[in-house]
Design a protein around this motif. Sequence first.
Motif, PDB file in Angstrom:
ATOM      1  N   THR A 172     -40.818 -26.695 -20.662  1.00  0.00           N
ATOM      2  CA  THR A 172     -40.637 -25.429 -19.970  1.00  0.00           C
ATOM      3  C   THR A 172     -39.501 -24.648 -20.616  1.00  0.00           C
ATOM      4  O   THR A 172     -38.426 -25.179 -20.872  1.00  0.00           O
ATOM      5  N   MET A 173     -39.750 -23.368 -20.878  1.00  0.00           N
ATOM      6  CA  MET A 173     -38.727 -22.474 -21.403  1.00  0.00           C
ATOM      7  C   MET A 173     -38.521 -21.323 -20.427  1.00  0.00           C
ATOM      8  O   MET A 173     -39.434 -20.960 -19.688  1.00  0.00           O
ATOM      9  N   PRO A 174     -37.327 -20.741 -20.397  1.00  0.00           N
ATOM     10  CA  PRO A 174     -37.074 -19.602 -19.507  1.00  0.00           C
ATOM     11  C   PRO A 174     -38.028 -18.447 -19.786  1.00  0.00           C
ATOM     12  O   PRO A 174     -38.452 -18.240 -20.931  1.00  0.00           O
ATOM     13  N   GLU A 175     -38.353 -17.698 -18.759  1.00  0.00           N
ATOM     14  CA  GLU A 175     -39.270 -16.571 -18.898  1.00  0.00           C
ATOM     15  C   GLU A 175     -38.756 -15.566 -19.931  1.00  0.00           C
ATOM     16  O   GLU A 175     -39.541 -14.982 -20.686  1.00  0.00           O
ATOM     17  N   LEU A 176     -37.425 -15.366 -19.951  1.00  0.00           N
ATOM     18  CA  LEU A 176     -36.851 -14.450 -20.940  1.00  0.00           C
ATOM     19  C   LEU A 176     -37.195 -14.891 -22.352  1.00  0.00           C
ATOM     20  O   LEU A 176     -37.583 -14.075 -23.206  1.00  0.00           O
ATOM     21  N   LEU A 177     -37.091 -16.186 -22.625  1.00  0.00           N
ATOM     22  CA  LEU A 177     -37.344 -16.700 -23.966  1.00  0.00           C
ATOM     23  C   LEU A 177     -38.826 -16.579 -24.325  1.00  0.00           C
ATOM     24  O   LEU A 177     -39.177 -16.206 -25.445  1.00  0.00           O
ATOM     25  N   ILE A 178     -39.695 -16.868 -23.383  1.00  0.00           N
ATOM     26  CA  ILE A 178     -41.140 -16.740 -23.621  1.00  0.00           C
ATOM     27  C   ILE A 178     -41.495 -15.290 -23.956  1.00  0.00           C
ATOM     28  O   ILE A 178     -42.228 -15.012 -24.914  1.00  0.00           O
ATOM     29  N   LEU A 192     -36.133  -5.151 -35.033  1.00  0.00           N
ATOM     30  CA  LEU A 192     -35.893  -6.337 -34.201  1.00  0.00           C
ATOM     31  C   LEU A 192     -34.419  -6.763 -34.272  1.00  0.00           C
ATOM     32  O   LEU A 192     -34.112  -7.952 -34.224  1.00  0.00           O
ATOM     33  N   THR A 193     -33.539  -5.783 -34.373  1.00  0.00           N
ATOM     34  CA  THR A 193     -32.116  -6.113 -34.328  1.00  0.00           C
ATOM     35  C   THR A 193     -31.760  -6.609 -32.931  1.00  0.00           C
ATOM     36  O   THR A 193     -32.476  -6.350 -31.954  1.00  0.00           O
ATOM     37  N   LEU A 194     -30.653  -7.325 -32.824  1.00  0.00           N
ATOM     38  CA  LEU A 194     -30.211  -7.803 -31.515  1.00  0.00           C
ATOM     39  C   LEU A 194     -29.989  -6.645 -30.550  1.00  0.00           C
ATOM     40  O   LEU A 194     -30.266  -6.752 -29.352  1.00  0.00           O
ATOM     41  N   GLU A 195     -29.495  -5.521 -31.076  1.00  0.00           N
ATOM     42  CA  GLU A 195     -29.251  -4.360 -30.228  1.00  0.00           C
ATOM     43  C   GLU A 195     -30.559  -3.830 -29.641  1.00  0.00           C
ATOM     44  O   GLU A 195     -30.637  -3.517 -28.443  1.00  0.00           O
ATOM     45  N   SER A 196     -31.597  -3.722 -30.477  1.00  0.00           N
ATOM     46  CA  SER A 196     -32.878  -3.200 -29.999  1.00  0.00           C
ATOM     47  C   SER A 196     -33.529  -4.164 -29.013  1.00  0.00           C
ATOM     48  O   SER A 196     -34.122  -3.754 -28.014  1.00  0.00           O
ATOM     49  N   LEU A 197     -33.422  -5.466 -29.272  1.00  0.00           N
ATOM     50  CA  LEU A 197     -33.991  -6.461 -28.357  1.00  0.00           C
ATOM     51  C   LEU A 197     -33.239  -6.468 -27.033  1.00  0.00           C
ATOM     52  O   LEU A 197     -33.842  -6.621 -25.961  1.00  0.00           O
ATOM     53  N   SER A 198     -31.940  -6.285 -27.105  1.00  0.00           N
ATOM     54  CA  SER A 198     -31.117  -6.231 -25.895  1.00  0.00           C
ATOM     55  C   SER A 198     -31.540  -5.076 -25.003  1.00  0.00           C
ATOM     56  O   SER A 198     -31.665  -5.222 -23.781  1.00  0.00           O
ATOM     57  N   LYS A 200     -34.492  -3.565 -25.081  1.00  0.00           N
ATOM     58  CA  LYS A 200     -35.879  -3.794 -24.655  1.00  0.00           C
ATOM     59  C   LYS A 200     -35.943  -4.681 -23.425  1.00  0.00           C
ATOM     60  O   LYS A 200     -36.741  -4.431 -22.499  1.00  0.00           O
ATOM     61  N   PHE A 201     -35.122  -5.711 -23.376  1.00  0.00           N
ATOM     62  CA  PHE A 201     -35.198  -6.687 -22.296  1.00  0.00           C
ATOM     63  C   PHE A 201     -34.077  -6.531 -21.256  1.00  0.00           C
ATOM     64  O   PHE A 201     -33.959  -7.350 -20.353  1.00  0.00           O
ATOM     65  N   TYR A 202     -33.279  -5.469 -21.410  1.00  0.00           N
ATOM     66  CA  TYR A 202     -32.227  -5.165 -20.430  1.00  0.00           C
ATOM     67  C   TYR A 202     -31.328  -6.381 -20.180  1.00  0.00           C
ATOM     68  O   TYR A 202     -31.050  -6.758 -19.042  1.00  0.00           O
ATOM     69  N   VAL A 203     -30.893  -6.989 -21.273  1.00  0.00           N
ATOM     70  CA  VAL A 203     -30.056  -8.171 -21.152  1.00  0.00           C
ATOM     71  C   VAL A 203     -28.990  -8.138 -22.246  1.00  0.00           C
ATOM     72  O   VAL A 203     -29.227  -7.607 -23.349  1.00  0.00           O
ATOM     73  N   ASP A 204     -27.819  -8.662 -21.952  1.00  0.00           N
ATOM     74  CA  ASP A 204     -26.734  -8.712 -22.921  1.00  0.00           C
ATOM     75  C   ASP A 204     -27.154  -9.521 -24.153  1.00  0.00           C
ATOM     76  O   ASP A 204     -27.715 -10.606 -24.033  1.00  0.00           O
TER      77      ASP A 204
END
Length: 279
Positions: A172-178, A192-198, A200-204
């Motif tokens: 099982t993996m966290p929903e965020l990771l999936i 797909l920079t960390l800034e753009s992914l952050s 996109k998913f509204y997470v630090d």
Amino acid sequence: MNLAYESIDECILYEHKLYNPNLNNVNFHLHEEFEIYFLISGDVNYFVEKSMYPLKYGDLMITNNQEIHKPSFKNDRLYERITLQFAPHIVRTYNSPRLDLLSCFLNKPKGQQNKISLKPTQIKEILRLFNQMEQLKNNAGYEILKLNYLIEVLVLINIVFMDDNLSENLSTMPELLISLLDYIDMNLENDLTLESLSKKFYVDRFYMGRVFKKYIGSNIHEYILYKRISRAKEILAEGYSVTDTCGKCGFNDYSNFLRMFKRTVGISPGKYKGNLGNS
């Protein structure tokens, strides 16, 4: 066949290793050889593409040359495993009308059905074959025996593969990771920079990186790199030029693409494309 025998130790790579996970950082793998991985001891999950497989003694993992993969250690318990990597062309001559020796590696969805759980008698048999390979001496008959043991291992694995229902039994993996893995897989040509992914998913982004590291055992940047190189191999196989491939798999810098491809695959994309034509 003589050429294969001359390069037998390049075409068939056997390794039996015991080490402390804390002292050995294992990153993603993406190589031209197909791989058989056998766990002897250690608390390990095995990551292939977007799937995470929990392993126990006697479990086999099989991966082809398009699947990125790596072990992920759950603690610092001593880790022991056997790997057997081989160039696929070396065994194709030995296929029969009833058995394709590469079937278990290729006749499945990418990143799925990679785990094979062996019965006690099958574990005993495959360990016998591994031990035979480990004890080989480089004398008359060495090349023939090494190839023969590989073929016996592949016959055994394919028989188990065909008989087993191969239920995924994933960790099982966290929903965020999936969600993150799915998004990366579908957007390799985009930012797909960390800034753009952050965003996109509204997470630090630091939290996102820690979650990724905890469950996968590596960082997001390396994962994206290997996914893009894996996609580049697919695009080259479809007949596209090296220049077109660079853009289609998300590299904005051509020289960086050439450098990363060679670092990851071992040869330049141009040579890789040429080898596809030759085969």
